[in-house]
Design a protein around this motif. Sequence first.
Motif, mmCIF file in Angstrom:
data_model
loop_
_atom_site.group_PDB
_atom_site.id
_atom_site.type_symbol
_atom_site.label_atom_id
_atom_site.label_comp_id
_atom_site.label_asym_id
_atom_site.label_seq_id
_atom_site.Cartn_x
_atom_site.Cartn_y
_atom_site.Cartn_z
ATOM 1 N N PRO A 1 -1.318 4.317 6.026
ATOM 2 C CA PRO A 1 -1.610 2.950 5.602
ATOM 3 C C PRO A 1 -2.520 2.243 6.590
ATOM 4 O O PRO A 1 -2.485 2.510 7.791
ATOM 5 N N ILE A 2 -3.336 1.348 6.079
ATOM 6 C CA ILE A 2 -4.202 0.514 6.909
ATOM 7 C C ILE A 2 -3.503 -0.824 7.120
ATOM 8 O O ILE A 2 -3.131 -1.501 6.161
ATOM 9 N N THR A 3 -3.312 -1.190 8.364
ATOM 10 C CA THR A 3 -2.700 -2.476 8.688
ATOM 11 C C THR A 3 -3.753 -3.364 9.323
ATOM 12 O O THR A 3 -4.218 -3.098 10.427
ATOM 13 N N SER B 1 -4.866 -4.451 2.283
ATOM 14 C CA SER B 1 -4.498 -3.211 2.960
ATOM 15 C C SER B 1 -5.182 -2.061 2.249
ATOM 16 O O SER B 1 -6.099 -2.250 1.449
ATOM 17 N N GLY B 2 -4.724 -0.852 2.540
ATOM 18 C CA GLY B 2 -5.272 0.328 1.899
ATOM 19 C C GLY B 2 -4.547 1.567 2.369
ATOM 20 O O GLY B 2 -3.674 1.517 3.244
ATOM 21 N N LEU B 3 -4.896 2.679 1.762
ATOM 22 C CA LEU B 3 -4.348 3.976 2.137
ATOM 23 C C LEU B 3 -5.499 4.951 2.364
ATOM 24 O O LEU B 3 -6.459 4.984 1.584
ATOM 25 N N VAL B 4 -5.368 5.755 3.411
ATOM 26 C CA VAL B 4 -6.347 6.796 3.712
ATOM 27 C C VAL B 4 -5.633 8.139 3.644
ATOM 28 O O VAL B 4 -4.570 8.310 4.246
ATOM 29 N N PRO B 5 -6.175 9.106 2.887
ATOM 30 C CA PRO B 5 -5.500 10.404 2.789
ATOM 31 C C PRO B 5 -5.532 11.155 4.112
ATOM 32 O O PRO B 5 -6.515 11.098 4.854
ATOM 33 N N THR C 1 7.748 -5.795 -9.907
ATOM 34 C CA THR C 1 8.203 -6.832 -8.983
ATOM 35 C C THR C 1 8.870 -6.258 -7.734
ATOM 36 O O THR C 1 9.082 -6.979 -6.759
ATOM 37 N N ASN C 2 9.200 -4.978 -7.755
ATOM 38 C CA ASN C 2 9.853 -4.348 -6.605
ATOM 39 C C ASN C 2 8.886 -3.553 -5.745
ATOM 40 O O ASN C 2 9.312 -2.717 -4.942
ATOM 41 N N VAL C 3 7.595 -3.813 -5.873
ATOM 42 C CA VAL C 3 6.608 -2.981 -5.201
ATOM 43 C C VAL C 3 6.789 -2.998 -3.683
ATOM 44 O O VAL C 3 6.715 -1.950 -3.023
ATOM 45 N N ALA C 4 7.049 -4.164 -3.090
ATOM 46 C CA ALA C 4 7.220 -4.213 -1.634
ATOM 47 C C ALA C 4 8.462 -3.454 -1.196
ATOM 48 O O ALA C 4 8.467 -2.806 -0.143
ATOM 49 N N PHE C 5 9.534 -3.525 -2.002
ATOM 50 C CA PHE C 5 10.747 -2.779 -1.671
ATOM 51 C C PHE C 5 10.482 -1.273 -1.676
ATOM 52 O O PHE C 5 10.956 -0.533 -0.807
ATOM 53 N N LYS C 6 9.727 -0.816 -2.661
ATOM 54 C CA LYS C 6 9.390 0.607 -2.721
ATOM 55 C C LYS C 6 8.559 1.019 -1.507
ATOM 56 O O LYS C 6 8.723 2.121 -0.970
ATOM 57 N N ALA D 1 0.828 -1.210 0.000
ATOM 58 C CA ALA D 1 0.000 0.000 0.000
ATOM 59 C C ALA D 1 0.861 1.258 0.000
ATOM 60 O O ALA D 1 0.590 2.210 -0.744
ATOM 61 N N LEU D 2 1.909 1.279 0.805
ATOM 62 C CA LEU D 2 2.770 2.453 0.885
ATOM 63 C C LEU D 2 3.477 2.737 -0.435
ATOM 64 O O LEU D 2 3.885 3.876 -0.694
ATOM 65 N N ALA D 3 3.617 1.719 -1.262
ATOM 66 C CA ALA D 3 4.288 1.909 -2.550
ATOM 67 C C ALA D 3 3.403 2.567 -3.596
ATOM 68 O O ALA D 3 3.906 3.148 -4.567
ATOM 69 N N ILE D 4 2.085 2.493 -3.432
ATOM 70 C CA ILE D 4 1.162 2.944 -4.475
ATOM 71 C C ILE D 4 1.455 4.374 -4.955
ATOM 72 O O ILE D 4 1.538 4.620 -6.169
ATOM 73 N N PRO D 5 1.650 5.357 -4.078
ATOM 74 C CA PRO D 5 1.914 6.726 -4.567
ATOM 75 C C PRO D 5 3.237 6.863 -5.320
ATOM 76 O O PRO D 5 3.458 7.890 -5.972
ATOM 77 N N HIS D 6 4.087 5.853 -5.248
ATOM 78 C CA HIS D 6 5.407 5.925 -5.867
ATOM 79 C C HIS D 6 5.510 5.077 -7.133
ATOM 80 O O HIS D 6 6.603 4.932 -7.698
#
Length: 325
Positions: free
Chosen positions: A155-157, A144-148, A301-306, A107-112
């Motif tokens: 992030p939603i955990t 998961s998800g993201l809330v502005p 494939t690097n989404v979790a790393f981002k 989820a944290l990677a989505i904006p990037h």
Amino acid sequence: MSTDCTLLADIGGTYTRLALLDDVGQITNVAVRENADFLGMEALLGSYIATLPVSQQPGRAALAVACPVTGDRVTLTNFNLSFSVEATRAGLGLNSIRVINDFTAVALAIPHLDAQDVLQLGGGTPVPDAAIGVLGPGTGLGVSGLVPHAGGWIPITGEGGHVTVGATTDEEEQVLAWFRQRHGHASGERILSGSGLVDLYCYFSGQEATEHSPQRIAELAYNENDTTARRVFDEFFALLGNVAGNLALTLGARGGVYVAGGILPRMPNALRTSSFRERFTAKGRFRGYLEAIPTYLIVDTNVAFKGLAASLRDKHAQRDIGDSS
């Protein structure tokens, strides 16, 4: 000698992907380890650190784990591995370790993510500053998800992969009854995962067990036109669309719903031509609401790393739990 480099690890139920975040924010030295080859987390991470030159020895680590993170003791949900964050940090000689849920990292990677990192599966354009949903099948089902919030994202955990799956058709009622009898609970993770594909194959073939792996079932379905295997994926994609639509409604995810995980990026065309999107929108009076929401397949494939890199920068992603120094 430690450096400004950070060890990144995406620890799933079967495999762990590792990388190095260097002092200028670049992700390098990607490697894969099979969890079953190691006796513990320190050995797994240490095997990777040992391959790095002195100039790249990490001073800290950030781990994405496929399980809840509620304290120092972390226990993977779908693999027999438990570890202490502090003991692992000390054993590896690191200054700090941050541990977050694996789909919190996604989820944290989505904006990037860039345009080439995703494949749109339908819907309109995302609404700025609206919630975003994330889910994905692999060894388990991550949600998961993201809330502005204040110009950024929180992030939603949670453990949304373990919600109860509902049926839309009479046939699905029978499928879910079979899963309840077999597992005691027809959860998203029991069905929408690698083991779920195997169980669905057993159900549609009338067998109690099968030696087919999820990869083999995909080959049978799309390379050999096996009727039973195609029914497996038809049901899999339909139920995934149902769960994804529920997530969109729950979060008000007009910023989009993103699908990730270890299974679907390997078969984008099958997902695109399936009933996933139709079932995503099939929510009665709220069909119009959902039709406007874009759905995406993450192919990076690097989404979790981002996402792990973002967690080190984002104050809203930083938590005292699992962050020892």
